[in-house]
Design a protein around this motif. Structure first.
Motif: not given
Length: 159
Positions: A126-140
């Motif tokens: 929750x401390x990380x913006x949702x769009x950044x979480x999605x970027x990490x998910x896409x990279x993984x």
């Protein structure tokens, strides 16, 4: 290690690699603590969540999804079965294949564990913006695809 060979920590992408590995380890530790009161371990939870999503999956398919060997499955499944959390039944068409399902008790325990898991993920991310979480998910997901399609390097190529 020869003098021409760089140290791993000198590689520009090493920090990313270590970050992923450490985050995974720490999340695994946090999850282990979070579900301890349910008297299940994270490998059991991985199995149960997959059975929740894919009722009737074969042992072989489950092992493939979890990236573990059949011997690992052979150790974990009897523990869950003995506790009355899963059932193994022969496939209707091929008696050599065992189909796996959660029992009602297993389904209820999985739902409790998923609530805990989702809460932990929400609390941590929750401390990380949702769009950044999605970027990490896409990279993984890109990394997973590369690793799954990569040809094993022969020893001769590595030298």
């Amino acid at each position: 290690m020869n003098k021409k060979q760089a140290f791993p920590w000198d590689h520009p992408r090493f920090r990313s690699w270590i970050g992923v590995a450490r985050a995974c380890q720490l999340m695994q530790q946090a999850m282990t603590k979070a579900i301890a009161d349910l008297d299940i371990k994270t490998p059991h939870l991985d199995i149960m969540i997959n059975l929740y999503r894919f009722d009737g999956i074969s042992q072989q398919e489950l092992a493939r999804k979890l990236l573990v060997g059949r011997s690992n499955m052979s150790m974990l499944l009897p523990q869950l079965e003995k506790r009355g959390l899963i059932e193994r039944r022969p496939d209707a068409k091929d008696k050599r294949v065992l189909r796996l399902s959660l029992t009602q008790t297993g389904r209820s325990l999985t739902e409790d564990a998923m609530t805990i898991q989702t809460g932990l993920i929400d609390r941590i991310l929750s401390q990380t913006p949702a769009d950044r979480c999605l970027q990490v998910a896409e990279a993984m997901e890109d990394l997973i695809h590369i690793l799954q399609t990569m040809e094993p390097e022969s020893e001769a190529d590595a030298l």
